[in-house]
Design a protein around this motif. Sequence first.
Motif, short mmCIF file in Angstrom:
data_model
loop_
_atom_site.label_atom_id
_atom_site.label_comp_id
_atom_site.label_asym_id
_atom_site.label_seq_id
_atom_site.Cartn_x
_atom_site.Cartn_y
_atom_site.Cartn_z
N UNK A 60 -19.50 53.30 20.51
CA UNK A 60 -18.55 52.41 21.19
C UNK A 60 -17.13 52.59 20.67
N UNK A 61 -16.19 52.43 21.59
CA UNK A 61 -14.76 52.50 21.28
C UNK A 61 -14.16 51.13 21.56
N UNK A 62 -13.33 50.66 20.64
CA UNK A 62 -12.74 49.32 20.78
C UNK A 62 -11.22 49.44 20.78
N UNK A 63 -10.56 48.69 21.70
CA UNK A 63 -9.10 48.67 21.74
C UNK A 63 -8.64 47.36 22.35
N UNK A 64 -7.36 47.09 22.21
CA UNK A 64 -6.76 45.88 22.80
C UNK A 64 -5.75 46.28 23.86
N UNK A 65 -5.71 45.50 24.94
CA UNK A 65 -4.64 45.65 25.92
C UNK A 65 -3.40 44.95 25.37
N UNK A 66 -2.25 45.21 25.95
CA UNK A 66 -1.00 44.65 25.44
C UNK A 66 -0.99 43.12 25.42
N UNK A 67 -1.75 42.51 26.32
CA UNK A 67 -1.77 41.04 26.39
C UNK A 67 -2.81 40.41 25.48
N UNK A 68 -3.49 41.22 24.67
CA UNK A 68 -4.43 40.67 23.69
C UNK A 68 -5.89 40.75 24.08
N UNK A 69 -6.22 41.19 25.28
CA UNK A 69 -7.61 41.32 25.68
C UNK A 69 -8.26 42.44 24.86
N UNK A 70 -9.42 42.16 24.28
CA UNK A 70 -10.17 43.16 23.54
C UNK A 70 -11.16 43.83 24.49
N UNK A 71 -11.18 45.15 24.49
CA UNK A 71 -12.10 45.92 25.34
C UNK A 71 -12.96 46.80 24.45
N UNK A 72 -14.27 46.77 24.69
CA UNK A 72 -15.22 47.61 23.97
C UNK A 72 -15.93 48.47 25.02
N UNK A 73 -15.89 49.79 24.82
CA UNK A 73 -16.46 50.72 25.80
C UNK A 73 -17.53 51.57 25.14
N UNK A 74 -18.69 51.65 25.78
CA UNK A 74 -19.77 52.53 25.33
C UNK A 74 -20.07 53.50 26.46
N UNK A 75 -19.66 54.74 26.28
CA UNK A 75 -19.86 55.77 27.30
C UNK A 75 -21.29 56.26 27.26
N UNK A 76 -21.90 56.36 28.44
CA UNK A 76 -23.28 56.84 28.54
C UNK A 76 -23.33 57.83 29.70
N UNK A 77 -23.09 59.10 29.42
CA UNK A 77 -23.00 60.13 30.46
C UNK A 77 -24.31 60.29 31.22
N UNK A 78 -24.17 60.45 32.53
CA UNK A 78 -25.32 60.72 33.37
C UNK A 78 -26.05 59.49 33.86
N UNK A 79 -25.64 58.31 33.43
CA UNK A 79 -26.31 57.09 33.85
C UNK A 79 -26.08 56.82 35.33
N UNK A 80 -24.85 57.09 35.80
CA UNK A 80 -24.53 56.84 37.21
C UNK A 80 -24.21 55.40 37.50
#
Length: 198
Positions: free
Chosen positions: A29-49
Amino acid sequence: MKSITKIAILFIALLSFTVASAQNSMKAPVRFKLKNGITVIVAQNNGLGKIYSRLTIENQTCGNKVIAQVFENYLNNKATKFNDSMSATGATSSKVTFAYNEANTATNTANFEPALNYVSTLFLNPTTAKQAFDEMKSLYTGNKADLDSITAADVQDYYNKSFKASDTFITIAGDITPSDAKEIASKAFGSWNVVATL
């Protein structure tokens, strides 16, 4: 904040367990914040569709649970109409659901952006015009007498106090890169002020 992170990790772990038999490629998982403070966590899973997301707003305060329920019923009614419209276009795998403090999407890759945009439209731009407020009250399934003391101003006050970008976490898991997720999330939620207003 720790509880949201734990929930997000659990959400990602459950998703990866569910799709493990398909031998998809799950990345850390990759974690980052948008400029307005929203925290986003992304887990890439290739091929899932498919792409799943959960938006959660932490630290909501509501002294009157009826107001939260009225607002939740209204959001879910809108989600049902959105889901029906997506089904009409052949996007049968797309689904959006709401609770008073969260929104969930489950879509194929092509329909993720429209679904997340719809979530942002309802969370960032709800209306408490008389027609909308009357619809909110008509959807309430509890004791109708509870509605006598609730006004549109009460719903607006609840929204103003509870819906803050800085208290929002978005978890995205599935067939999407962190950079694409950041771009889509920024378009959908980047204009949200730290403290949202109706």
